[in-house]
Scaffold this motif. Structure first.
Motif, PDB file in Angstrom:
ATOM      1  N   GLN A 263      10.550  -7.027   7.078  1.00  0.00           N
ATOM      2  CA  GLN A 263      11.062  -7.612   5.836  1.00  0.00           C
ATOM      3  C   GLN A 263      10.335  -8.925   5.546  1.00  0.00           C
ATOM      4  OE1 GLN A 263      14.215  -5.793   4.301  1.00  0.00           O
ATOM      5  NE2 GLN A 263      12.843  -4.422   5.427  1.00  0.00           N
ATOM      6  N   ALA A 264       9.102  -8.819   5.066  1.00  0.00           N
ATOM      7  CA  ALA A 264       8.264  -9.990   4.832  1.00  0.00           C
ATOM      8  C   ALA A 264       8.729 -10.757   3.591  1.00  0.00           C
ATOM      9  CB  ALA A 264       6.807  -9.561   4.676  1.00  0.00           C
ATOM     10  N   ASN A 265       8.715 -10.102   2.472  1.00  0.00           N
ATOM     11  CA  ASN A 265       9.271 -10.624   1.223  1.00  0.00           C
ATOM     12  C   ASN A 265       9.413  -9.459   0.257  1.00  0.00           C
ATOM     13  OD1 ASN A 265       6.853 -10.541  -0.704  1.00  0.00           O
ATOM     14  ND2 ASN A 265       6.014 -11.759   0.987  1.00  0.00           N
ATOM     15  N   ALA A 266      10.241  -9.611  -0.739  1.00  0.00           N
ATOM     16  CA  ALA A 266      10.570  -8.495  -1.627  1.00  0.00           C
ATOM     17  C   ALA A 266       9.367  -8.023  -2.425  1.00  0.00           C
ATOM     18  CB  ALA A 266      11.707  -8.897  -2.569  1.00  0.00           C
ATOM     19  N   PHE A 267       8.511  -8.955  -2.849  1.00  0.00           N
ATOM     20  CA  PHE A 267       7.347  -8.579  -3.650  1.00  0.00           C
ATOM     21  C   PHE A 267       6.422  -7.657  -2.860  1.00  0.00           C
ATOM     22  CE2 PHE A 267       2.914  -9.298  -4.904  1.00  0.00           C
ATOM     23  CZ  PHE A 267       2.967  -8.961  -6.242  1.00  0.00           C
ATOM     24  N   MET A 268       6.134  -8.034  -1.617  1.00  0.00           N
ATOM     25  CA  MET A 268       5.257  -7.219  -0.779  1.00  0.00           C
ATOM     26  C   MET A 268       5.887  -5.858  -0.496  1.00  0.00           C
ATOM     27  SD  MET A 268       3.744  -8.041   3.021  1.00  0.00           S
ATOM     28  CE  MET A 268       2.763  -9.440   2.468  1.00  0.00           C
ATOM     29  N   LEU A 269       7.177  -5.843  -0.183  1.00  0.00           N
ATOM     30  CA  LEU A 269       7.852  -4.589   0.143  1.00  0.00           C
ATOM     31  C   LEU A 269       7.853  -3.631  -1.046  1.00  0.00           C
ATOM     32  CD1 LEU A 269      10.863  -5.913   2.222  1.00  0.00           C
ATOM     33  CD2 LEU A 269       8.980  -4.505   3.074  1.00  0.00           C
ATOM     34  N   GLU A 270       8.093  -4.149  -2.229  1.00  0.00           N
ATOM     35  CA  GLU A 270       8.119  -3.280  -3.405  1.00  0.00           C
ATOM     36  C   GLU A 270       6.726  -2.740  -3.710  1.00  0.00           C
ATOM     37  OE1 GLU A 270       9.681  -1.210  -6.779  1.00  0.00           O
ATOM     38  OE2 GLU A 270      10.420  -1.870  -4.810  1.00  0.00           O
ATOM     39  N   HIS A 271       5.713  -3.564  -3.498  1.00  0.00           N
ATOM     40  CA  HIS A 271       4.337  -3.104  -3.695  1.00  0.00           C
ATOM     41  C   HIS A 271       4.017  -1.959  -2.729  1.00  0.00           C
ATOM     42  CE1 HIS A 271       0.174  -3.832  -5.165  1.00  0.00           C
ATOM     43  NE2 HIS A 271      -0.153  -3.313  -3.986  1.00  0.00           N
ATOM     44  N   LEU A 272       4.433  -2.112  -1.481  1.00  0.00           N
ATOM     45  CA  LEU A 272       4.197  -1.061  -0.483  1.00  0.00           C
ATOM     46  C   LEU A 272       4.964   0.207  -0.826  1.00  0.00           C
ATOM     47  CD1 LEU A 272       4.350  -3.176   2.799  1.00  0.00           C
ATOM     48  CD2 LEU A 272       2.326  -2.025   1.870  1.00  0.00           C
ATOM     49  N   ARG A 273       6.204   0.032  -1.246  1.00  0.00           N
ATOM     50  CA  ARG A 273       7.027   1.208  -1.578  1.00  0.00           C
ATOM     51  C   ARG A 273       6.363   2.032  -2.673  1.00  0.00           C
ATOM     52  NH1 ARG A 273      10.290   3.310  -5.107  1.00  0.00           N
ATOM     53  NH2 ARG A 273      10.076   1.574  -6.573  1.00  0.00           N
ATOM     54  N   LYS A 274       5.900   1.368  -3.711  1.00  0.00           N
ATOM     55  CA  LYS A 274       5.268   2.074  -4.823  1.00  0.00           C
ATOM     56  C   LYS A 274       3.936   2.695  -4.395  1.00  0.00           C
ATOM     57  CE  LYS A 274       7.339  -0.635  -8.566  1.00  0.00           C
ATOM     58  NZ  LYS A 274       7.086  -1.614  -9.665  1.00  0.00           N
ATOM     59  N   LYS A 275       3.162   1.961  -3.610  1.00  0.00           N
ATOM     60  CA  LYS A 275       1.853   2.456  -3.177  1.00  0.00           C
ATOM     61  C   LYS A 275       2.001   3.718  -2.327  1.00  0.00           C
ATOM     62  CE  LYS A 275      -2.357   0.843  -0.780  1.00  0.00           C
ATOM     63  NZ  LYS A 275      -3.291   0.862  -1.918  1.00  0.00           N
ATOM     64  N   LEU A 276       3.055   3.754  -1.501  1.00  0.00           N
ATOM     65  CA  LEU A 276       3.288   4.890  -0.613  1.00  0.00           C
ATOM     66  C   LEU A 276       4.099   5.997  -1.263  1.00  0.00           C
ATOM     67  CD1 LEU A 276       4.081   2.794   2.570  1.00  0.00           C
ATOM     68  CD2 LEU A 276       2.127   4.338   2.322  1.00  0.00           C
ATOM     69  N   GLY A 277       4.692   5.725  -2.423  1.00  0.00           N
ATOM     70  CA  GLY A 277       5.504   6.730  -3.097  1.00  0.00           C
ATOM     71  C   GLY A 277       6.824   7.015  -2.410  1.00  0.00           C
TER      72      GLY A 277
END
Length: 335
Positions: A263-277
């Motif tokens: 749980q680094a930060n919400a911006f990074m996590l959301e970017h990863l979630r979208k990138k990975l689908g």
């Protein structure tokens, strides 16, 4: 015998640093801006006389009390921390004594950050499945707030202090911890460093961490993070790691019921979630109330997922830690 996670609990210190507190100190950053950039509303901060061993003991006691576990039953203790109370003795030995774990139990520290929980689980699995011990108590605990320059708002908004305790035990059932994947790249160590935290000046390898470059007055340890470099590293390494974990675990992407990343930060996590689908309902985020607690973010999130009823027995959960080191590691656990 195979290793499995029996239970997880977390512990957070009582002192709280809110976005309102930070906005009052740094008027150029509003409460809304801090929340939008980090996804964090408040962080728990260790008091002046509270250190990683105290948080670790609090997490261990929470685990024992919540799951009716006797300290006398513990055979081995691993404490994962990058903010030990002392260079020596080992923090794990202090925690062993504080929790009343028998002196016949092994106790050791590992010094890893964001990936540390996964590494500790891998070590626990090895100890159990090689027949050395019947169970391992894994505790993560960090007090990064003590490393931070009070005028460095870039990291004060992100990091909080916390601890978590996990009991890993032997079982006769099928493998429950699989697909372990690890990696490290010390060339990036300069991008997240406590330059004044050891016997050597970190400015030797991290010129950007110098006080003159940062426009700060030295306050002690002065943790430095190159945010863009850490972000680029994460975006590069996480997708490949997910594929490798799945391949090693012998499962497909759709077989994973819950993804719990560092749980680094919400911006990074959301970017990863979208990138990975990854569908939102399968991607667990729990940092709003505790911030980035480094080695404890994954087990704190697991504790919260269980509490919310989003992680139940039989579910497959992928855990993936990444960050300081640079270091990364992941696995698939059957809960």
């Amino acid at each position: 015998m195979k290793a499995r996670i029996r239970a997880v609990e977390s512990y957070l210190p009582a002192k709280i640093l809110t976005n309102e507190d930070l906005a009052a100190e740094f008027p150029e950053w509003t409460v809304e801006k801090i929340s939008a950039k980090t996804g964090i509303s408040r962080r728990h901060i260790a008091s002046d006389d509270e250190f990683s061993s105290h948080l670790a003991i609090g997490a261990g006691r929470a685990l024992f009390d919540a799951h009716n576990i006797s300290p006398e039953s513990i055979k081995y203790l691993i404490v994962c921390t990058q903010s030990p109370d002392f260079y020596m003795p080992t923090t794990a030995c202090l925690v062993q004594d504080g929790l009343g774990i028998p002196i016949t139990a092994g106790a050791t520290d590992i010094t890893l950050g964001c990936s540390g929980y996964v590494y500790a689980l891998g070590l626990a699995k090895g100890l159990i499945e090689s027949g050395q011990v019947e169970n391992v108590l894994v505790i993560t605990a960090d007090t990064y707030s003590k490393f931070i320059n009070p005028l460095d708002k870039s990291v004060r908004t992100i990091f909080g202090d916390g601890a978590a305790a996990t009991l890993v035990e032997a079982t006769e059932g099928p493998e429950a911890l699989v697909g372990f994947t690890y990696g490290s790249n010390g060339a990036g160590g300069k991008n997240l460093i406590v330059p004044h935290g050891g016997l050597r000046s970190g400015e030797d390898i991290a010129p950007k961490a110098s006080m003159a470059t940062r426009g700060l007055t030295e306050s002690g340890y002065d943790l430095f993070m190159d945010g863009p470099e850490i972000f680029s590293f994460t975006i590069d390494i996480v997708p490949a790691s997910v594929d490798e974990i799945l391949a090693k675990a012998g499962v497909g992407f759709d077989d994973i019921d819950l993804f719990v990343f560092h749980q680094a930060n919400a911006f990074m996590l959301e970017h990863l979630r979208k990138k990975l689908g990854i569908p939102k309902e399968k991607f667990f985020v729990a940092l709003e109330e505790s911030g980035n607690t480094v080695s404890s973010t994954i087990p704190i999130a697991l504790t919260e997922a269980v509490r919310r009823g989003e992680l139940a027995p039989g579910m497959r959960v992928m855990m993936l830690g990444f960050g300081v080191g640079l270091s990364w590691g992941g696995l698939v656990a059957t809960w």
